[in-house]
Structures are given as C-alpha cells and as structure tokens.
Design a protein around this motif. Sequence first.
Motif, PDB file in Angstrom:
ATOM      1  N   UNK A  25       0.835  -1.195   0.000  1.00 23.35           N
ATOM      2  CA  UNK A  25       0.000   0.000   0.000  1.00 23.35           C
ATOM      3  C   UNK A  25       0.873   1.249   0.000  1.00 23.35           C
ATOM      4  N   UNK A  26       0.743   2.030  -1.030  1.00 26.32           N
ATOM      5  CA  UNK A  26       1.521   3.273  -1.141  1.00 26.32           C
ATOM      6  C   UNK A  26       1.020   4.302  -0.134  1.00 26.32           C
TER       7      UNK A  26
ATOM      8  N   UNK B 208      -8.125   5.828   6.533  1.00 27.65           N
ATOM      9  CA  UNK B 208      -8.823   5.976   5.241  1.00 27.65           C
ATOM     10  C   UNK B 208      -8.354   4.970   4.187  1.00 27.65           C
ATOM     11  N   UNK B 209      -7.047   4.782   4.063  1.00 28.22           N
ATOM     12  CA  UNK B 209      -6.555   3.883   3.017  1.00 28.22           C
ATOM     13  C   UNK B 209      -6.791   2.418   3.357  1.00 28.22           C
ATOM     14  N   UNK B 210      -6.769   2.088   4.655  1.00 26.14           N
ATOM     15  CA  UNK B 210      -7.166   0.736   5.035  1.00 26.14           C
ATOM     16  C   UNK B 210      -8.599   0.494   4.627  1.00 26.14           C
TER      17      UNK B 210
ATOM     18  N   UNK C 156     -10.567   2.123   2.414  1.00 24.31           N
ATOM     19  CA  UNK C 156     -10.958   2.273   1.012  1.00 24.31           C
ATOM     20  C   UNK C 156     -10.139   1.481   0.021  1.00 24.31           C
ATOM     21  N   UNK C 157      -8.882   1.130   0.362  1.00 24.18           N
ATOM     22  CA  UNK C 157      -8.020   0.474  -0.619  1.00 24.18           C
ATOM     23  C   UNK C 157      -7.531  -0.909  -0.180  1.00 24.18           C
ATOM     24  N   UNK C 158      -7.181  -1.062   1.079  1.00 21.83           N
ATOM     25  CA  UNK C 158      -6.657  -2.352   1.537  1.00 21.83           C
ATOM     26  C   UNK C 158      -7.782  -3.327   1.850  1.00 21.83           C
ATOM     27  N   UNK C 159      -8.803  -2.861   2.558  1.00 24.27           N
ATOM     28  CA  UNK C 159      -9.890  -3.756   2.951  1.00 24.27           C
ATOM     29  C   UNK C 159     -10.554  -4.459   1.764  1.00 24.27           C
ATOM     30  N   UNK C 160     -10.832  -3.781   0.649  1.00 25.85           N
ATOM     31  CA  UNK C 160     -11.444  -4.500  -0.471  1.00 25.85           C
ATOM     32  C   UNK C 160     -10.606  -5.696  -0.940  1.00 25.85           C
ATOM     33  N   UNK C 161      -9.286  -5.589  -0.845  1.00 27.52           N
ATOM     34  CA  UNK C 161      -8.421  -6.703  -1.240  1.00 27.52           C
ATOM     35  C   UNK C 161      -8.542  -7.848  -0.239  1.00 27.52           C
TER      36      UNK C 161
END
Length: 404
Positions: A374-375, A386-388, A390-395
Amino acid sequence: MLYAAYQAQSDLINPARMMAQAALAALGAKAMMGQPVDIRAAAAAYEMIARAGLTHERPAYEIDSIHTGNHDAAVTEEVVLSLPFGSLLRFRKDTNAVQAKVLVVAPMSGHFATLLRNTVATLLRDHDVYITDWHNARDVSLEAGAFGYDDYVDTLISFIEKLGPDTHVVAVCQPCVQVLTAAAVMAQAGSPVQPRSMTLMAGPVDTRVNPTAVNKLANDKPIEWFRKNLIATVPSRYPGAGRKVYPGFIQLGAFLAMNMQRHVNAHIDLFTHLATGETESAATIKKFYDEYFAVLDLPAEFYLETVQWIFQEARLAARTLTYRGEKVDCSAIRKTALLTVEGERDDICALGQTAAAHDLCSGLKPFRKRHHMQAGVGHYGVFSGRKWDGQIYPIVRNMILANS
C-alpha cells in the motif's frame, strides 16, 4: 524493584490527579464556553494533570452497531472461549445473514486488542468477526502457569478449532509469525479445520530484510540483557502477584521515545484546544491517548522468546523454528490461501519482512498467494484509517470471498 518503583511513582501522583479532577468538576468543565480565557486555561491545566497517568484496564471496543447490507445491525460482544491469557471474543451482529467467519489476531505487545477497533469495525460490514482479546498478564494468577511462544500458538489453534471449518484469519503486526506457525502446525498434523485463508498485515516474518530501528534495537543487546533489565515481578496487590512480566509501561516508554516530539506537540495542541474551547479537536486527541495510555503487561516467557526467536534469530524465516520439539515446516501449508500486506512507509515492519511468507509457503499454488504493497501509509495505516478502509480492505475482503 522495577515494578515497585513504577507503582510508587503512580501512587505518589494519584492525589494530585484526584485534586485536579475535583477542581475541574468545580469549574464546570462541560460549560466553559463564554468563560474568561484565564478560567478556561485553568480548567485545561487541571484536565491535563487529571489525565497524567496510565491505565491497566482494557478500554471498551465501542462498536454498538454496524452498517451491513442495507441496514444498521446492533452489535453485542460475546465471549466464546475464555482461557487464562486471552478470550475468543465475538462481535455478534443482529442479522440473519450467513457470513464468513474471520478471526482477527491482535498483537500481544503492550496494548490491548481494542487498538484494532477500526480494523474490526470495517471487517464487520461483511463478516462474522472474532478477536483474540488478550488479558493483562499482571492479572493472571501464577496457577495458570507460564505463557511462551508455543503457548501462544496453542491458544490460536484452540480458537481456530473452536470456530471450526471455513475460518479465515487476519493477523496484525507481531502475531503474523505465530499465525504462520499455527497454520503450518495444523497442516503438518492434517487438521480438518485448517483456516481457509490467512492475511498477514505488516508483520515481522523475516526481520533480516530491510532492518528497521526496532529490529536493530532488539539486536543491540544479548537476550540476557533484556532478561536482566526489562523483566519485572508483579507486585502483591494484583491477582498475578509474583509473575514475571515485561511491563506495558516500559513498552509504552519505548514507543514514546521513538517519536517523542510528536507526542509532546500533540499534548501542547490538546491544552490549546481545551483552553480555546475547540472541543471536537480536543476530543480526537483525547480518544487516541486514552487508548494509547492503556497498557498491558506481557508474560516474560513470551516477550523474551519473541525478542530472541523472531527479532534476533528469525527462526521461522531461517527454517530453524520448532514447536513442541518438532520442526515447523511452512511448505506443508497447501489448503490455506495467503495474502500479505505491507505499507510503503512502515518504519516498524519494513517492506519485504511480511512478503517473506511467500517463499516459506512454497507448497501453495501461485493462484492461492497474493501480495499487496500500500503506497503512502506507515505501520498503523495498513490496518486503520482511510486507506485501510478504502483500498486495503477490499483486497482482504476479496481474498476471503474467493476462498470461502
């Protein structure tokens, strides 16, 4: 003497804290708006004094409801299995939906599992979530015996067996190594309840890769130095009297020292917000430090074995780790899919340390393994924020769905 000295200091400042709390109540802290600035500043000072101290009790998770599907569902906590050093806690949702079981494995590293409330709240949207709710070692009687690395692995296996087939495991930070060990042990034994998937997030699987300041600190001294200087005996006033522990207040001190100026600035900001009536900004800072200053003591055996086996010798990565006298072989894992997640700016578990699990799990087919970097996030951003979300959790969600 170490714990006794800490306790004496805590007892010494308690009267001042109580006086500050009384003064704050007399000033009517909840209705300070409109008061002269000197009164607000005095109230702010009293509140800072009242907050000056640590707590050794688990904070509340404060997850009362969650939006799942197209409605809000009430959430209640339920202890599914209680063992001396930790409980298997379920966040039961008021819903009839059948969802995948996810065990969140929290670190036993000086803070309570409530540090992962944001991780849990996010996972709860789509899953039946459980967590390893670790107990404060100073409250565990000597009759419960010792608790080392193998005991931790035993506890994880007991929890997974309690949940039964079709369980997914999400490990955060330190326990990534123990989760990988448990999965290998269960695979080697041919367990019928091997996890469907394991997600390892920002964990020290191989600390020889890109060593951080934390890794170097663990290697600067021999293990006997840690045993002699950092292990204390629980005082007689607590249920765990006589137990050898690594005190949570020492671990917190180490965390604070790594970013001392940031914490000093945060408390200056807190005083300013309180004195100027910026209640929302003050509440945000207070909420963080209420959690951060709630500390948990670790069993001495577990702490020392973690330092030596994971940070000094990297036994799992070096393929020299044993469990109950038998060699741990991660290549035996064939039924548990693997996802590893790392943060670009992680200064605790650097890039490559968690991804090392892929080489160890050589028995897994390529389509059952995935890595995500995750960048733009540091250590805590991997599993909160926020990034967890919106971006990490979906994965993570897709990994669980694909292997359910």
